[in-house]
Design an enzyme around this catalytic site. Sequence first.
Site, PDB file in Angstrom:
ATOM      1  N   ASN A   1     -27.133   3.980  -8.557  1.00  0.00           N
ATOM      2  CA  ASN A   1     -27.753   4.976  -9.444  1.00  0.00           C
ATOM      3  C   ASN A   1     -27.821   4.465 -10.877  1.00  0.00           C
ATOM      4  O   ASN A   1     -28.828   4.657 -11.564  1.00  0.00           O
ATOM      5  CB  ASN A   1     -26.978   6.297  -9.397  1.00  0.00           C
ATOM      6  CG  ASN A   1     -27.359   7.127  -8.191  1.00  0.00           C
ATOM      7  OD1 ASN A   1     -28.405   7.764  -8.173  1.00  0.00           O
ATOM      8  ND2 ASN A   1     -26.511   7.108  -7.169  1.00  0.00           N
TER       9      ASN A   1
ATOM     10  N   LEU B   1     -15.106   8.475 -10.065  1.00  0.00           N
ATOM     11  CA  LEU B   1     -14.227   9.272  -9.201  1.00  0.00           C
ATOM     12  C   LEU B   1     -13.017   9.896  -9.881  1.00  0.00           C
ATOM     13  O   LEU B   1     -12.302  10.670  -9.254  1.00  0.00           O
ATOM     14  CB  LEU B   1     -13.770   8.411  -8.014  1.00  0.00           C
ATOM     15  CG  LEU B   1     -14.917   7.875  -7.156  1.00  0.00           C
ATOM     16  CD1 LEU B   1     -14.364   7.116  -5.959  1.00  0.00           C
ATOM     17  CD2 LEU B   1     -15.859   8.979  -6.701  1.00  0.00           C
TER      18      LEU B   1
ATOM     19  N   HIS C   1     -23.622  14.737  -7.740  1.00  0.00           N
ATOM     20  CA  HIS C   1     -22.777  14.932  -6.562  1.00  0.00           C
ATOM     21  C   HIS C   1     -23.665  14.881  -5.314  1.00  0.00           C
ATOM     22  O   HIS C   1     -24.740  15.496  -5.296  1.00  0.00           O
ATOM     23  CB  HIS C   1     -22.051  16.273  -6.648  1.00  0.00           C
ATOM     24  CG  HIS C   1     -21.040  16.444  -5.565  1.00  0.00           C
ATOM     25  ND1 HIS C   1     -19.803  15.831  -5.593  1.00  0.00           N
ATOM     26  CD2 HIS C   1     -21.099  17.113  -4.392  1.00  0.00           C
ATOM     27  CE1 HIS C   1     -19.143  16.127  -4.493  1.00  0.00           C
ATOM     28  NE2 HIS C   1     -19.901  16.908  -3.749  1.00  0.00           N
TER      29      HIS C   1
ATOM     30  N   GLU D   1     -31.245  10.997  -4.906  1.00  0.00           N
ATOM     31  CA  GLU D   1     -30.534  10.636  -6.140  1.00  0.00           C
ATOM     32  C   GLU D   1     -31.352   9.666  -6.978  1.00  0.00           C
ATOM     33  O   GLU D   1     -31.530   9.863  -8.186  1.00  0.00           O
ATOM     34  CB  GLU D   1     -29.179  10.006  -5.801  1.00  0.00           C
ATOM     35  CG  GLU D   1     -28.215  10.993  -5.185  1.00  0.00           C
ATOM     36  CD  GLU D   1     -26.803  10.447  -5.045  1.00  0.00           C
ATOM     37  OE1 GLU D   1     -25.869  11.261  -5.132  1.00  0.00           O
ATOM     38  OE2 GLU D   1     -26.628   9.239  -4.846  1.00  0.00           O
TER      39      GLU D   1
HETATM   40  C1  GAR Z   1     -23.494   8.696  -5.224  1.00  0.00           C
HETATM   41  O1  GAR Z   1     -23.926   9.135  -3.959  1.00  0.00           O
HETATM   42  C2  GAR Z   1     -22.916   9.854  -5.985  1.00  0.00           C
HETATM   43  O2  GAR Z   1     -23.547  11.074  -5.731  1.00  0.00           O
HETATM   44  C3  GAR Z   1     -21.514   9.857  -5.477  1.00  0.00           C
HETATM   45  O3  GAR Z   1     -21.147   8.508  -5.422  1.00  0.00           O
HETATM   46  C4  GAR Z   1     -22.309   7.750  -5.081  1.00  0.00           C
HETATM   47  C5  GAR Z   1     -22.391   6.566  -6.003  1.00  0.00           C
HETATM   48  O4  GAR Z   1     -23.345   5.663  -5.510  1.00  0.00           O
HETATM   49  N1  GAR Z   1     -20.643  10.618  -6.327  1.00  0.00           N
HETATM   50  C6  GAR Z   1     -19.647  11.343  -5.847  1.00  0.00           C
HETATM   51  O5  GAR Z   1     -19.376  11.403  -4.668  1.00  0.00           O
HETATM   52  C7  GAR Z   1     -18.865  12.090  -6.921  1.00  0.00           C
HETATM   53  N2  GAR Z   1     -18.043  13.100  -6.328  1.00  0.00           N
HETATM   54  P1  GAR Z   1     -23.785   4.422  -6.397  1.00  0.00           P
HETATM   55  O6  GAR Z   1     -22.496   3.735  -6.901  1.00  0.00           O
HETATM   56  O7  GAR Z   1     -24.550   3.543  -5.464  1.00  0.00           O
HETATM   57  O8  GAR Z   1     -24.615   4.941  -7.527  1.00  0.00           O
END
Ligand code: GAR
Length: 189
Positions: free
Chosen positions: A14, A85, A104, A174
Amino acid sequence: MKRIAIFASGSGSNAEKIVNYFESSQQISVDFFLTNNAQAGIIERGKKLGVPTIVFDKKTFTRTDKIVNILKKQGIDWVILAGFLWLIPDNLIKAYPNRIINIHPALLPKYGGQGMWGHFVHEAVLANKETESGITIHFVNEHYDEGKIIFQAKCEIAANDSAEDIAAKVQVLEHKHFPEVIEQLVLAQ
Ligand code: GAR
């Protein structure tokens, strides 16, 4: 120019989408990444993208003002959590009221809270036989996943979808929506 810093604990896909989206923007710049995880994929992405990454430990984050001071000194206007996190400490929330945004991977208020991240979320959604999931973009307060909701988007879950299938559908949402929602929020202020 409005300046953004992105916090991430993992892969950083992201974060990379956000950097790419604002690459040629005259109004918004992504100035640096911050991570609590020295092994996080976001560090390699930062090198590739030319975005500096700051690595910090728990004590520095939760018991000192060092991170807040770095953000303020660099003129950061908005803090984006993209797969970060740890709970955000009070000093950071007070320094950036309604200026910290999290994404999220589910439709809050369902499937939120401590320990609900990444694959744990999708496995819980699957176990409950939900027929839809999605994403929630929300302001961050002192509790996990409880700040005011800004935006949600949904995807359908097919009968034979695995947790990985749900994760893939959620990731598409996302990557599409997070940069656009950030842009709308930042430019509206
Ligand atoms: C994403 O899916 C985000 O929504 C989630 O971690 C992932 C990060 O992906 N966030 C959570 O679960 C927060 N509680 P990325 O490192 O590939 O962007």
